[in-house]
Design an enzyme around this catalytic site. Sequence first.
Site, PDB file in Angstrom:
ATOM      1  N   TRP A   1      -2.656  -7.125  -6.630  1.00 19.09           N
ATOM      2  CA  TRP A   1      -2.355  -6.013  -7.523  1.00 19.09           C
ATOM      3  C   TRP A   1      -1.157  -6.398  -8.383  1.00 19.09           C
ATOM      4  O   TRP A   1      -0.358  -7.268  -7.997  1.00 19.09           O
ATOM      5  CB  TRP A   1      -2.063  -4.739  -6.723  1.00 19.09           C
ATOM      6  CG  TRP A   1      -0.869  -4.809  -5.800  1.00 19.09           C
ATOM      7  CD1 TRP A   1      -0.869  -5.141  -4.475  1.00 19.09           C
ATOM      8  CD2 TRP A   1       0.507  -4.552  -6.137  1.00 19.09           C
ATOM      9  NE1 TRP A   1       0.414  -5.104  -3.960  1.00 19.09           N
ATOM     10  CE2 TRP A   1       1.279  -4.745  -4.959  1.00 19.09           C
ATOM     11  CE3 TRP A   1       1.169  -4.168  -7.315  1.00 19.09           C
ATOM     12  CZ2 TRP A   1       2.673  -4.569  -4.916  1.00 19.09           C
ATOM     13  CZ3 TRP A   1       2.556  -3.999  -7.270  1.00 19.09           C
ATOM     14  CH2 TRP A   1       3.290  -4.195  -6.094  1.00 19.09           C
TER      15      TRP A   1
ATOM     16  N   GLU B   1      14.965  -4.100  -3.464  1.00 18.99           N
ATOM     17  CA  GLU B   1      13.891  -5.006  -3.878  1.00 18.99           C
ATOM     18  C   GLU B   1      14.300  -5.863  -5.072  1.00 18.99           C
ATOM     19  O   GLU B   1      13.916  -7.036  -5.160  1.00 18.99           O
ATOM     20  CB  GLU B   1      12.637  -4.201  -4.241  1.00 18.99           C
ATOM     21  CG  GLU B   1      12.010  -3.431  -3.097  1.00 18.99           C
ATOM     22  CD  GLU B   1      11.242  -4.310  -2.123  1.00 18.99           C
ATOM     23  OE1 GLU B   1      11.090  -5.515  -2.395  1.00 18.99           O
ATOM     24  OE2 GLU B   1      10.789  -3.795  -1.095  1.00 18.99           O
TER      25      GLU B   1
ATOM     26  N   GLU C   1       6.756 -10.594  -3.639  1.00 19.00           N
ATOM     27  CA  GLU C   1       7.798  -9.570  -3.514  1.00 19.00           C
ATOM     28  C   GLU C   1       8.325  -9.125  -4.875  1.00 19.00           C
ATOM     29  O   GLU C   1       8.748  -7.978  -5.040  1.00 19.00           O
ATOM     30  CB  GLU C   1       8.956 -10.114  -2.670  1.00 19.00           C
ATOM     31  CG  GLU C   1       8.651 -10.273  -1.194  1.00 19.00           C
ATOM     32  CD  GLU C   1       8.792  -8.967  -0.438  1.00 19.00           C
ATOM     33  OE1 GLU C   1       9.466  -8.050  -0.944  1.00 19.00           O
ATOM     34  OE2 GLU C   1       8.237  -8.857   0.677  1.00 19.00           O
TER      35      GLU C   1
ATOM     36  N   HIS D   1       7.352  -5.774  -6.355  1.00 23.34           N
ATOM     37  CA  HIS D   1       7.809  -4.514  -5.773  1.00 23.34           C
ATOM     38  C   HIS D   1       8.907  -3.872  -6.612  1.00 23.34           C
ATOM     39  O   HIS D   1       8.834  -2.701  -6.972  1.00 23.34           O
ATOM     40  CB  HIS D   1       8.318  -4.747  -4.344  1.00 23.34           C
ATOM     41  CG  HIS D   1       7.295  -5.337  -3.435  1.00 23.34           C
ATOM     42  ND1 HIS D   1       7.587  -5.760  -2.151  1.00 23.34           N
ATOM     43  CD2 HIS D   1       5.966  -5.575  -3.618  1.00 23.34           C
ATOM     44  CE1 HIS D   1       6.479  -6.224  -1.588  1.00 23.34           C
ATOM     45  NE2 HIS D   1       5.492  -6.135  -2.459  1.00 23.34           N
TER      46      HIS D   1
ATOM     47  N   GLU E   1      11.311  -7.323   7.409  1.00 18.54           N
ATOM     48  CA  GLU E   1      10.014  -7.002   6.805  1.00 18.54           C
ATOM     49  C   GLU E   1       9.415  -5.763   7.472  1.00 18.54           C
ATOM     50  O   GLU E   1       8.813  -4.925   6.795  1.00 18.54           O
ATOM     51  CB  GLU E   1       9.050  -8.184   6.918  1.00 18.54           C
ATOM     52  CG  GLU E   1       9.424  -9.387   6.063  1.00 18.54           C
ATOM     53  CD  GLU E   1       9.174  -9.159   4.574  1.00 18.54           C
ATOM     54  OE1 GLU E   1       8.848  -8.039   4.157  1.00 18.54           O
ATOM     55  OE2 GLU E   1       9.298 -10.137   3.823  1.00 18.54           O
TER      56      GLU E   1
ATOM     57  N   THR F   1      11.307  -2.767   6.149  1.00 23.78           N
ATOM     58  CA  THR F   1      10.890  -2.431   4.789  1.00 23.78           C
ATOM     59  C   THR F   1       9.533  -1.739   4.797  1.00 23.78           C
ATOM     60  O   THR F   1       9.300  -0.792   4.031  1.00 23.78           O
ATOM     61  CB  THR F   1      10.814  -3.699   3.929  1.00 23.78           C
ATOM     62  OG1 THR F   1      11.956  -4.504   4.171  1.00 23.78           O
ATOM     63  CG2 THR F   1      10.760  -3.357   2.463  1.00 23.78           C
TER      64      THR F   1
ATOM     65  N   ASP G   1       2.092  -4.676   1.538  1.00 22.93           N
ATOM     66  CA  ASP G   1       2.578  -6.046   1.328  1.00 22.93           C
ATOM     67  C   ASP G   1       3.604  -6.425   2.389  1.00 22.93           C
ATOM     68  O   ASP G   1       3.566  -7.530   2.948  1.00 22.93           O
ATOM     69  CB  ASP G   1       3.234  -6.159  -0.051  1.00 22.93           C
ATOM     70  CG  ASP G   1       2.298  -6.692  -1.116  1.00 22.93           C
ATOM     71  OD1 ASP G   1       1.089  -6.790  -0.847  1.00 22.93           O
ATOM     72  OD2 ASP G   1       2.782  -6.995  -2.220  1.00 22.93           O
ATOM     73  N   GLU G   2       4.541  -5.532   2.627  1.00 21.52           N
ATOM     74  CA  GLU G   2       5.609  -5.822   3.599  1.00 21.52           C
ATOM     75  C   GLU G   2       5.023  -6.052   4.990  1.00 21.52           C
ATOM     76  O   GLU G   2       5.492  -6.906   5.740  1.00 21.52           O
ATOM     77  CB  GLU G   2       6.621  -4.680   3.631  1.00 21.52           C
ATOM     78  CG  GLU G   2       7.253  -4.305   2.292  1.00 21.52           C
ATOM     79  CD  GLU G   2       8.177  -5.376   1.740  1.00 21.52           C
ATOM     80  OE1 GLU G   2       8.276  -6.462   2.323  1.00 21.52           O
ATOM     81  OE2 GLU G   2       8.813  -5.118   0.708  1.00 21.52           O
TER      82      GLU G   2
ATOM     83  N   HIS H   1       3.596  -9.531   5.148  1.00 18.46           N
ATOM     84  CA  HIS H   1       4.675 -10.517   5.247  1.00 18.46           C
ATOM     85  C   HIS H   1       5.321 -10.493   6.625  1.00 18.46           C
ATOM     86  O   HIS H   1       5.707 -11.537   7.159  1.00 18.46           O
ATOM     87  CB  HIS H   1       5.722 -10.255   4.155  1.00 18.46           C
ATOM     88  CG  HIS H   1       5.191 -10.431   2.771  1.00 18.46           C
ATOM     89  ND1 HIS H   1       5.783  -9.871   1.662  1.00 18.46           N
ATOM     90  CD2 HIS H   1       4.104 -11.103   2.309  1.00 18.46           C
ATOM     91  CE1 HIS H   1       5.085 -10.205   0.582  1.00 18.46           C
ATOM     92  NE2 HIS H   1       4.070 -10.941   0.954  1.00 18.46           N
TER      93      HIS H   1
END
Length: 396
Positions: free
Chosen positions: A95, A138, A176, A179, A229, A232, A261-262, A265
């Site tokens: 995305w 971020e 990242e 974000h 991570e 977050t 996403d976090e 990760h």
Amino acid sequence: MALKLNPLPFQSQKSLSFGLPPMTTIRSPRVFMASTLRSGSKEVENLKKPFTPPREVHVQVTHSMPPQKIEIFKSLEDWAEQNILIHLKPVEKCWQPQDFLPDPASDGFEEQVKELRERAKELPDDYFVCLVGDMVTEEALPTYQTMLNTLDGVRDETGASLTSWAVWTRAWTAEENRHGDLLNKYLYLSGRVDMRQIEKTIQYLIGSGMDPRTENSPYLGFIYTSFQERATFISHGNTARQAKEHGDLNLAQICGTIASDEKRHETAYTKIVEKLFEIDPDGTVVSFADMMRKKISMPAHLMYDGRDDNLFENFSAVAQRLGVYTAKDYADILEFLVGRWKVENLTGLSGEGRKAQDYVCGLAPRIRKLEERAAGRAKQGPVIPFSWIFDRQVQL
């Protein structure tokens, strides 16, 4: 998070939210934004205002990992390629911020912005304090890539190294980077925040760096990133939930997508530490205990906006009160990692390793007890202005 969210000195309910560096820290002297310039240079002489954010920095320890341990990470190159790089997504399948924002090339752009701003009007000021704090964290991404490249044995030696560790660091940073871009653009379009004050905060924070106390050791560094991570993921997940409760489904989707996403990760970093526990259980559990004794400081703990010397603590207090990120979350993350890495089941440890094992396995319950006592004694915090929201008052 990027590397996100701190330790727990249990002095007050306010500092429980992310925890803060222990009181043994020292106040660093004034530094200049151009601190890398020669002291006698014309550029430095022409600087009129020093860069003076509140900077609590510990005594620095560097390169604490024994040289022979570096070979462990060199030997894991192929393993990392097969087990860690798979947690990255191809750029063409990722995305992008524009997927969630009004399209500036469309005829309906102004109407889309108007709708975004109408939805944003329903969100309270204290929510925006949390959202801005997350966005600022971020946006300090250059610091986090720098931090990873301080780690012995896994750093990107050339800036374009083809080692698995270097490829991961660059690609993780690229993922990242979206974000902060997305949250920044949303906040800009919302009209609810003072973008110039926020931009100053970002500049101050990147200039200040961070002090995670990882000592150039990937053992400490990957334990830290595993914790951060997950923190977050929790923080963005909670801002998503609250945006939905306030009726802004688009913002909820934005925050939820970042949280996803976090989580991905987090999976990669926890897998690295899991492998270290398999190869070197004694050294890894000792590092785990060392990191937890120091406390996990938030990446943005040196946050400053040019006005508030306690900006991070105040932001943390609001996040604690709203339930965006709390002392309970800190204990939950620790408990999760102890279980994820099966620390209680480790055998054949040295005396130091057994002590470290006992410490980390018993720490979460102790944190919970301290948090309960602090919560029982906590009084309602003061109401203070935040420059991020045009100095409107918010309850701590």
